[in-house]
Design an enzyme around this catalytic site. Structure first.
Site, PDB file in Angstrom:
ATOM      1  N   LYS A 171       0.878  -1.180   0.000  1.00 17.13           N
ATOM      2  CA  LYS A 171       0.000   0.000   0.000  1.00 17.13           C
ATOM      3  C   LYS A 171       0.911   1.225   0.000  1.00 17.13           C
ATOM      4  O   LYS A 171       1.448   1.623   1.031  1.00 17.13           O
ATOM      5  CB  LYS A 171      -0.907  -0.082   1.232  1.00 17.13           C
ATOM      6  CG  LYS A 171      -1.546   1.187   1.759  1.00 17.13           C
ATOM      7  CD  LYS A 171      -2.308   2.042   0.823  1.00 17.13           C
ATOM      8  CE  LYS A 171      -2.880   3.240   1.558  1.00 17.13           C
ATOM      9  NZ  LYS A 171      -1.935   4.395   1.631  1.00 17.13           N
ATOM     10  N   GLU A 245       9.466   1.368  11.533  1.00 14.60           N
ATOM     11  CA  GLU A 245      10.431   2.452  11.656  1.00 14.60           C
ATOM     12  C   GLU A 245       9.601   3.721  11.696  1.00 14.60           C
ATOM     13  O   GLU A 245       8.937   4.069  10.716  1.00 14.60           O
ATOM     14  CB  GLU A 245      11.359   2.414  10.451  1.00 14.60           C
ATOM     15  CG  GLU A 245      12.581   3.244  10.630  1.00 14.60           C
ATOM     16  CD  GLU A 245      13.080   3.702   9.298  1.00 14.60           C
ATOM     17  OE1 GLU A 245      13.135   2.889   8.361  1.00 14.60           O
ATOM     18  OE2 GLU A 245      13.376   4.897   9.190  1.00 14.60           O
ATOM     19  N   CYS A 279      13.123  10.469   7.829  1.00 18.66           N
ATOM     20  CA  CYS A 279      13.016  10.207   9.266  1.00 18.66           C
ATOM     21  C   CYS A 279      14.365  10.378   9.962  1.00 18.66           C
ATOM     22  O   CYS A 279      14.421  10.551  11.171  1.00 18.66           O
ATOM     23  CB  CYS A 279      12.471   8.812   9.501  1.00 18.66           C
ATOM     24  SG  CYS A 279      13.441   7.572   8.648  1.00 18.66           S
ATOM     25  N   GLU A 367       8.150  15.843  16.187  1.00 16.02           N
ATOM     26  CA  GLU A 367       8.754  15.706  14.860  1.00 16.02           C
ATOM     27  C   GLU A 367       8.044  16.666  13.893  1.00 16.02           C
ATOM     28  O   GLU A 367       6.828  16.619  13.746  1.00 16.02           O
ATOM     29  CB  GLU A 367       8.601  14.271  14.346  1.00 16.02           C
ATOM     30  CG  GLU A 367       9.288  14.076  13.015  1.00 16.02           C
ATOM     31  CD  GLU A 367       9.160  12.652  12.476  1.00 16.02           C
ATOM     32  OE1 GLU A 367      10.171  12.105  12.034  1.00 16.02           O
ATOM     33  OE2 GLU A 367       8.045  12.092  12.498  1.00 16.02           O
TER      34      GLU A 367
HETATM   35  O1  6OD Z   1      17.953   3.783   3.987  1.00 14.69           O
HETATM   36  C1  6OD Z   1      17.159   3.001   4.484  1.00 14.69           C
HETATM   37  O2  6OD Z   1      17.295   1.775   4.390  1.00 14.69           O
HETATM   38  C2  6OD Z   1      15.983   3.487   5.222  1.00 14.69           C
HETATM   39  N1  6OD Z   1      15.227   2.525   5.792  1.00 14.69           N
HETATM   40  C3  6OD Z   1      15.699   4.808   5.316  1.00 14.69           C
HETATM   41  C4  6OD Z   1      14.591   5.315   5.991  1.00 14.69           C
HETATM   42  C5  6OD Z   1      14.264   6.608   5.962  1.00 14.69           C
HETATM   43  C6  6OD Z   1      13.072   7.105   6.558  1.00 14.69           C
HETATM   44  O3  6OD Z   1      12.559   8.179   6.251  1.00 14.69           O
END
Ligand code: 6OD
Length: 464
Positions: A171, A245, A279, A367
């Site tokens: 999604k 995450e 993030c 944030e």
């Molecule tokens: O680079 C990556 O593997 C990753 N998971 C980046 C995440 C960024 C979040 O905004």
């Protein structure tokens, strides 16, 4: 490309559900219509994934790894098209899209083909007893993808999920459906078995139908902490695994022994890349008092030079601007920026640096996810660590110092899943990636991804 986007279910395009508009954030103009998946469409996607699951799981790992390499080849063959759709949806800079976002898609598939092939396997022998472990896929995984790094993060989750033997329903965000639609074309071009990858589009309600579906065996999600906890509640009764995450309020610590040129350039990058919409971006910068004024002056000067990427939507721009109002009310001093970019029809805000706010202010605790940071001086090393750790989040932190001992000492005390020293967002895809506190649950990356996307069964045998 893609004026109309339809769902991808069982290898077919399904143009069902009321279309919704998707906009170019650079101009604010509509560029696509995308069909919204209702509960019935989501159900069909999950069924298609379930139907494809046994044959996909039964393939030898080496064959699934070969499919991953074909997906990477397919991405490389459609590289320019992927760059174009990703830029149209996000307003990202061409250079970043060509060197990070799209290459990482291919790298994700190639890396996990390798990592899976080299996954260690344990066998323990005791006198007369052998214990060993086999790994089975979870089954059907829901992959819920955010809008900030749409292709990079979709493939970051797809590659390990697929190579571990799962089928998926993806999604994408309602703001960034284009690169997912192109991935569906690539799946068809390379002849991936139908139903292994399914994609449904829509807003939060579509994501809700997906994660609540009884045919979903696990959920991987990158996005806000609030949505993460909603997903957790949705799967709680069925006790399904989640990998999240989530938000961040990442700190940079700049010590007086830092290479100042490097620290200024690195902090500009960590604050302003992707319009601050990663993030991992820094939103709190703590600088040792003896170099504070010079660092602040140089950072503010550099902010005028950074690439201006629009916010993803009018709604998100307004959210970022509301934090500027809050900073004014809370008594902050703006070293630069502080408003929308005048005369722009797109969703632009100025690169903004604020100082003088209390640590407890909403500006410093929530944030914001825009091109913005707060600067504050510190004195002893302990204070820097304490300030950095004072957040409810714990995703990433950055340390700028030339002191070897200090670098390790500080890095090991920071409450964050990721610490970069004298650099930022440098990645090795084999390492664990994720956050502590409100920044997430679990780690992806390397064998940690494979661990999440599979279930071990321990087999113990009496040998006499
Ligand atoms: O680079 C990556 O593997 C990753 N998971 C980046 C995440 C960024 C979040 O905004």
């Amino acid at each position: 490309m893609f004026e109309q986007i339809a769902h991808f279910i069982g290898g077919e395009l399904v143009a069902e559900g009321t279309p919704f508009p998707a906009y170019d954030p650079v101009t604010g103009k509509q560029i696509r219509e995308v069909h919204v998946a209702d509960r019935d469409v989501v159900d069909r996607a999950v069924r298609a994934a379930r139907a494809a699951a046994p044959a996909w799981a039964a393939l030898p790992m080496a064959e699934r790894a070969a499919w991953m390499r074909r997906l990477a080849d397919g991405i490389e063959a459609r590289f320019d098209d992927l760059v174009d759709v990703e830029i149209a949806d996000t307003g990202k800079p061409v250079e970043q899209t060509r060197t990070l976002d799209i290459p990482r898609g291919a790298a994700n598939f190639r890396s996990f083909a390798e990592i899976a092939a080299q996954r260690p396997s344990n066998a323990f022998h005791l006198p007369g007893v052998l214990s060993y472990t086999v790994h089975r896929p979870l089954g059907v995984v829901a992959v819920v993808v955010p809008w900030n790094l749409p292709f990079l993060l979709m493939t970051w989750k797809l590659a390990p999920a697929l190579v571990a033997g799962n089928t998926v329903v993806v999604k994408p965000s309602e703001n960034t459906p284009g690169s997912a639609a192109l991935l569906a074309e690539i799946c068809r071009e390379i002849g991936l078995p139908p139903g292994v990858v399914n994609i449904v589009y829509g807003y939060g309600a579509t994501g809700g139908h997906l994660v609540e579906h009884p045919g979903i065996d696990g959920v991987t999600f990158t996005g806000s902490t609030r949505t993460g906890s909603t997903i957790m509640r949705a799967v709680a009764d069925r006790v399904k695994p989640v990998s999240f995450e989530l938000g961040g309020k990442n700190a940079a610590l700049v010590f007086e022994d830092a290479d100042l040129d490097k620290a200024v350039a690195g902090t500009l990058r960590s604050v302003f890349t992707n319009g601050g919409q990663v993030c991992l971006c820094t939103e709190r910068v703590y600088v040792q008092r003896s170099i504070f004024d010079e660092f602040a002056r140089r950072l503010a000067a550099g902010a005028g030079e950074v690439y201006r990427q629009p916010m993803i939507s009018a709604e998100h721009r307004d959210k970022v601007l509301s934090y500027f109002d809050l900073a004014r009310e809370e008594g902050g001093e703006f070293l630069t920026g502080g408003g929308a970019v005048a005369g722009e029809s797109g969703y632009y805000v100025e690169p903004t640096i604020v100082t003088g706010l209390p640590e407890s202010s909403r500006f410093n605790t929530e944030e914001i996810f825009g091109p913005v940071c707060h600067l504050r001086p510190f004195d002893p090393e302990d204070e820097a660590v304490e300030l950095a750790n004072s957040s409810q989040y714990g995703l990433a932190a950055t340390v700028w110092t030339t002191g070897l001992g200090r670098a390790h000492r500080v890095a090991q005390r920071l409450e964050a899943g990721l610490v970069w020293v004298n650099t930022w967002y440098l990645r090795d895809l084999r390492t664990p990636f994720g956050g502590v506190k409100l920044s997430g649950i679990g780690r992806e990356g390397g064998t940690q991804s494979l661990d999440f996307y599979s279930e071990p069964t321990t087999i113990t045998m009496e040998l006499t």
